[in-house]
Design an enzyme around this catalytic site. Structure first.
Site, mmCIF file in Angstrom:
data_model
loop_
_atom_site.group_PDB
_atom_site.id
_atom_site.type_symbol
_atom_site.label_atom_id
_atom_site.label_comp_id
_atom_site.label_asym_id
_atom_site.label_seq_id
_atom_site.Cartn_x
_atom_site.Cartn_y
_atom_site.Cartn_z
ATOM 1 N N ASP A 83 3.628 -7.530 -2.561
ATOM 2 C CA ASP A 83 3.723 -8.433 -1.412
ATOM 3 C C ASP A 83 3.424 -9.861 -1.859
ATOM 4 O O ASP A 83 2.397 -10.123 -2.493
ATOM 5 C CB ASP A 83 2.706 -7.980 -0.350
ATOM 6 C CG ASP A 83 2.912 -8.645 0.991
ATOM 7 O OD1 ASP A 83 4.037 -9.098 1.277
ATOM 8 O OD2 ASP A 83 1.942 -8.704 1.778
ATOM 9 N N GLY A 199 -2.591 -12.377 9.695
ATOM 10 C CA GLY A 199 -3.886 -12.330 10.365
ATOM 11 C C GLY A 199 -3.800 -11.848 11.799
ATOM 12 O O GLY A 199 -2.744 -11.485 12.315
ATOM 13 N N HIS A 232 7.566 -10.244 8.463
ATOM 14 C CA HIS A 232 6.194 -10.330 7.963
ATOM 15 C C HIS A 232 5.251 -10.599 9.134
ATOM 16 O O HIS A 232 5.678 -10.965 10.229
ATOM 17 C CB HIS A 232 6.082 -11.468 6.942
ATOM 18 C CG HIS A 232 6.546 -11.089 5.574
ATOM 19 N ND1 HIS A 232 5.703 -11.028 4.493
ATOM 20 C CD2 HIS A 232 7.774 -10.730 5.117
ATOM 21 C CE1 HIS A 232 6.386 -10.657 3.421
ATOM 22 N NE2 HIS A 232 7.650 -10.471 3.780
ATOM 23 N N ASN A 275 6.079 -5.536 8.022
ATOM 24 C CA ASN A 275 4.806 -5.629 7.321
ATOM 25 C C ASN A 275 3.622 -5.520 8.279
ATOM 26 O O ASN A 275 3.547 -6.257 9.275
ATOM 27 C CB ASN A 275 4.714 -6.949 6.567
ATOM 28 C CG ASN A 275 5.577 -6.971 5.329
ATOM 29 O OD1 ASN A 275 6.501 -6.177 5.183
ATOM 30 N ND2 ASN A 275 5.281 -7.884 4.418
ATOM 31 N N THR A 278 -3.142 -6.195 9.388
ATOM 32 C CA THR A 278 -4.254 -6.445 10.307
ATOM 33 C C THR A 278 -4.564 -5.245 11.193
ATOM 34 O O THR A 278 -5.743 -4.908 11.409
ATOM 35 C CB THR A 278 -3.950 -7.679 11.176
ATOM 36 O OG1 THR A 278 -3.887 -8.837 10.330
ATOM 37 C CG2 THR A 278 -5.026 -7.895 12.225
#
Length: 354
Positions: A83, A199, A232, A275, A278
């Site tokens: 990644d 995040g 992403h 992706n 978190t």
């Protein structure tokens, strides 16, 4: 051994109309939880490690861990993906340690913080594509800069992410430039910028078209119907996980992630890799906080890591089922990288336009 390249896996996903969650991992517990969920749902899986994960776990340990996970689950096709590679060397060393796919993120310069121009991005990505394809390994590229359309900037993840405010145009992939990039680089998958970010703190409210530009994905797919698109920063940041963390001593501020239904919308328009990091971190953390709060005398890591793995396994199973990945593992016969190298050399895997 059921290792698979990203290209073969996403070709299958496109053929059968599903998406594949790409789960970041740093340690044994995360790897076991992801693979157990894949086994229970009979799903192919993308395990991905960032530069930060590689430094944390050590490349040798991480490579042996992947070997063990593949051996334990021989019937599950596993793509091991790098990644956000930041230069050629990072990608080459990942391949040396058995990664079957790498991301060359040339949208930022080598420091992982400074936006790069098109010439830099396409040039370095093409060099990695040439090198990787010689060995049959897949490459993901990125065009546009990942970041929030609300704040006008990005969030660092393992030290990677744009610093400072950047223009609105940079935060949205230009569909015309996406076509040019695919033509210039021959990437196997293309990450695009449309409002998602790394995040937990992605949106200050439930996202709509003003801050989550799914129309960009739809337009790129219209122009590049054969390209595998990547979202992403696509954790959904579930409210129930926020509540568990805060109930047991955490201090997460209210936040919104990418709704599952928007990801499902993307899958209908060419998104094949999603992706997620978190959400799994939150599942693990909430379960650990619960055990240590309810049993403050506990000091055996197995007593809090076991329920943490169960919480993460549950979340991974949900994503496999929601993205349509479940049930597809047995439909795929993974090809070795040597065979993929022959196909790249023959030109049969060159991008198709129109």
């Amino acid at each position: 051994m059921a290792r698979i390249t990203l290209r073969q896996l996403l070709d299958h996903a496109a053929e059968y109309g599903y998406g594949v969650p790409a789960f970041n991992m740093n340690n044994m517990e995360q790897g076991l939880a992801i693979m157990e969920a894949a086994e229970e749902t009979k799903s192919p899986v993308i395990l991905q490690a960032s530069r930060g994960a590689r430094a944390y776990a050590n490349d040798v340990v991480l490579a042996k861990l992947i070997d063990a996970l593949v051996e334990i689950h021989p019937d599950i096709p596993v793509c091991m993906h790098l990644d956000h590679g930041n230069n050629e060397a990072t990608c080459v060393t990942a391949i040396q340690y058995g990664f079957t796919s790498v991301m060359m993120d040339g949208s930022l310069k080598e420091d992982g913080k400074t936006p790069a121009d098109y010439a830099y991005n396409s040039g370095i990505t093409k060099r990695v594509v040439d090198m990787a394809h010689w060995g049959g390994v897949s490459v993901e590229g990125e065009i546009g800069v990942l970041g929030s359309l609300e704040s006008g900037g990005g969030e660092q993840e393992d030290g990677h992410g744009v610093e400072g405010a950047i223009s609105h145009d940079q935060l949205l992939t230009d569909p015309e430039q996406a076509v040019e990039f695919a033509r210039d680089t021959h990437v196997d998958a293309l990450a695009v910028a449309m409002g998602t970010s790394h995040g937990a703190y992605k949106f200050s409210r439930k996202p709509d078209g003003a801050v989550l530009a799914m129309n960009v994905i739809e337009e790129i797919h219209r122009r590049l119907p054969n390209m595998h698109l990547v979202m992403h920063g696509s954790s959904s940041v579930p409210e129930d996980l926020q509540e568990i963390i805060n109930k047991y001593g955490g201090q997460m501020k209210p936040t919104w992630g990418v709704p599952v239904e928007e990801i499902q919308r993307g899958i209908k328009h060419g998104v094949r890799k999603i992706n997620i990091d978190t959400d799994n971190r939150m599942a693990l953390t909430g379960a650990i906080r619960k055990v240590l709060t309810e049993n403050p005398s506990e000091f055996d890591p197995r007593k809090y890591l076991t329920p943490a793995m169960a919480a993460m396994r549950k979340l991974c199973k949900e994503r496999f089922e929601q993205f349509g990945t479940a049930g597809n593992a047995q439909k795929i016969k993974p090809l070795p990288v040597a065979e993929m190298a022959k196909r790249y050399k023959s030109g049969s895997l060159d991008p198709k336009f129109g």
